[in-house]
Motif scaffolding. Structure first.
Motif, mmCIF file in Angstrom:
data_model
loop_
_atom_site.group_PDB
_atom_site.id
_atom_site.type_symbol
_atom_site.label_atom_id
_atom_site.label_comp_id
_atom_site.label_asym_id
_atom_site.label_seq_id
_atom_site.Cartn_x
_atom_site.Cartn_y
_atom_site.Cartn_z
ATOM 1 N N ASP A 90 -48.089 -50.626 -111.866
ATOM 2 C CA ASP A 90 -47.489 -51.771 -112.558
ATOM 3 C C ASP A 90 -48.565 -52.705 -113.105
ATOM 4 O O ASP A 90 -48.507 -53.134 -114.268
ATOM 5 N N ASP A 94 -49.220 -53.096 -117.117
ATOM 6 C CA ASP A 94 -48.969 -54.417 -117.701
ATOM 7 C C ASP A 94 -50.238 -55.009 -118.299
ATOM 8 O O ASP A 94 -50.192 -55.688 -119.331
ATOM 9 N N SER A 103 -47.524 -58.046 -125.405
ATOM 10 C CA SER A 103 -46.850 -58.860 -124.392
ATOM 11 C C SER A 103 -46.190 -60.064 -125.056
ATOM 12 O O SER A 103 -46.798 -60.735 -125.887
ATOM 13 N N SER A 105 -44.090 -63.717 -124.654
ATOM 14 C CA SER A 105 -43.798 -64.827 -123.753
ATOM 15 C C SER A 105 -42.300 -65.075 -123.687
ATOM 16 O O SER A 105 -41.579 -64.938 -124.680
ATOM 17 N N GLU A 106 -41.809 -65.408 -122.495
ATOM 18 C CA GLU A 106 -40.390 -65.695 -122.292
ATOM 19 C C GLU A 106 -40.239 -67.083 -121.687
ATOM 20 O O GLU A 106 -39.992 -67.250 -120.492
ATOM 21 N N ASP A 152 -43.027 -70.001 -118.521
ATOM 22 C CA ASP A 152 -42.681 -68.587 -118.423
ATOM 23 C C ASP A 152 -42.645 -68.193 -116.949
ATOM 24 O O ASP A 152 -43.674 -67.893 -116.348
ATOM 25 N N ALA A 153 -41.455 -68.192 -116.370
ATOM 26 C CA ALA A 153 -41.313 -67.924 -114.929
ATOM 27 C C ALA A 153 -41.748 -66.513 -114.573
ATOM 28 O O ALA A 153 -42.296 -66.281 -113.485
ATOM 29 N N ASN A 154 -41.514 -65.551 -115.458
ATOM 30 C CA ASN A 154 -41.894 -64.168 -115.157
ATOM 31 C C ASN A 154 -43.408 -64.031 -114.989
ATOM 32 O O ASN A 154 -43.889 -63.369 -114.069
ATOM 33 N N ARG A 155 -44.159 -64.664 -115.903
ATOM 34 C CA ARG A 155 -45.617 -64.587 -115.808
ATOM 35 C C ARG A 155 -46.127 -65.338 -114.584
ATOM 36 O O ARG A 155 -47.036 -64.866 -113.887
ATOM 37 N N THR A 157 -44.555 -66.056 -111.703
ATOM 38 C CA THR A 157 -44.254 -65.371 -110.444
ATOM 39 C C THR A 157 -45.077 -64.091 -110.301
ATOM 40 O O THR A 157 -45.442 -63.718 -109.188
ATOM 41 N N ARG A 158 -45.392 -63.454 -111.417
ATOM 42 C CA ARG A 158 -46.233 -62.247 -111.351
ATOM 43 C C ARG A 158 -47.628 -62.602 -110.850
ATOM 44 O O ARG A 158 -48.209 -61.901 -110.009
ATOM 45 N N ARG A 161 -47.393 -63.429 -107.058
ATOM 46 C CA ARG A 161 -47.239 -62.221 -106.234
ATOM 47 C C ARG A 161 -48.556 -61.454 -106.147
ATOM 48 O O ARG A 161 -48.905 -60.924 -105.081
#
Length: 278
Positions: A90, A94, A103, A105-106, A152-155, A157-158, A161
């Motif tokens: 992953d 990525d 990539s 952005s969200e 961008d919560a996805n970036r 939190t990635r 983690r």
């Protein structure tokens, strides 16, 4: 012994001097992992090692001479190897997608309290596993006057983690401490551990030559994880840095700009114009 901020003290009781090694968004280009032959070689070697372990333990589970506790241990080894393979792939894929400029952005409105509560709960569940029985998670809860922010919560939190997994790899016993705050339009996160990986973390965080860094510290998991974290922070126009925690522990920080979500549409238009596309 520790000071009031959770950092280790030396044998004399005095705080160990803190060294900061900071990589900001504009400091340096980050080497594409997909173009580094050493990364590809180490990735292939690690994948083969993990796959061989899965095959071997699967074979042993079918042997009648092993008792149930032993079979359970074999199963845990298989599960751990599968996790390591998925995580490694992953992060590598990525990172390669970012290198290729694909990539996206969200940006969205994020309730920070809920996001961090879910993350910290996830980390506590991980530490309930037998192999982490000597590790303690410490978290600082923070309350914001305006709990909803735009980023961008996805970036984010990635990155968190990945940093947590790095801390796990470096810390066999002791503690991992996670904390965050939002002040003056910036989200600041910190993860501190009592482990042994400060020099390794510093090397990969500062690395300009992945082959050279892997020659010093042969840890493909950390190399790829840190490379992705650096790229994601860079794309969010942020900063990433490391400080020692005692002599060998690490405190890794990042800071990114965030906007209040009081005016959703205007905030998105203004905030998205400041973000790096790649």
């Amino acid at each position: 012994m520790f000071d009031l901020f959770g950092h280790m003290k030396g044998n004399s009781g005095d705080p160990v001097p803190v060294l900061r090694d900071q990589v900001r968004n504009s400091d340096q280009l980050i080497e594409p992992v997909s173009g580094c032959s050493t990364v590809l070689t180490e990735l292939s070697r690690e994948m083969r090692t993990r796959m061989n372990a899965i095959v071997a333990f699967s074979f042993m589970m079918n042997k009648k001479e092993y008792c149930e506790p032993e079979r359970e241990e074999f199963s845990n080894h298989i599960y751990n190897s599968c996790e390591q393979i998925i995580s490694l792939l992953d992060n590598f894929l990525d990172s390669a997608i970012i290198d290729a400029g694909n990539s996206i952005s969200e940006l969205g409105v994020v309730h920070t309290g809920e996001m961090f509560a879910d993350l910290f709960s996830e980390f506590r569940e991980i530490l309930k596993r037998e192999r982490y029985k000597d590790l303690l998670l410490v978290s600082d809860n923070m309350t914001c006057q305006s709990p909803d922010f735009l980023f961008d919560a996805n970036r984010v939190t990635r990155v968190i983690r990945n940093l947590f997994q790095i801390a796990l790899r470096n810390t066999e016993s002791g503690y991992i401490k996670v904390s965050y705050n939002i002040i003056d339009g910036r989200l600041k996160f910190c993860i501190t551990d009592s482990g042994l990986g400060y020099l390794k973390c510093r090397e990969f965080l500062q690395s300009r030559d992945m082959s050279e860094s892997l020659a010093k510290f042969n840890d493909i998991h950390m190399a790829v994880s840190m490379a992705l974290a650096r790229k994601l922070i860079r794309m969010m126009d942020g900063s990433l840095w490391i400080e020692n925690n005692g002599k060998t522990g690490s405190s890794i920080y990042f800071s990114i700009p965030v906007a209040t979500a009081s005016n959703h549409d205007n905030s998105i238009n203004e905030f998205s114009s400041t973000m790096s596309p790649t």
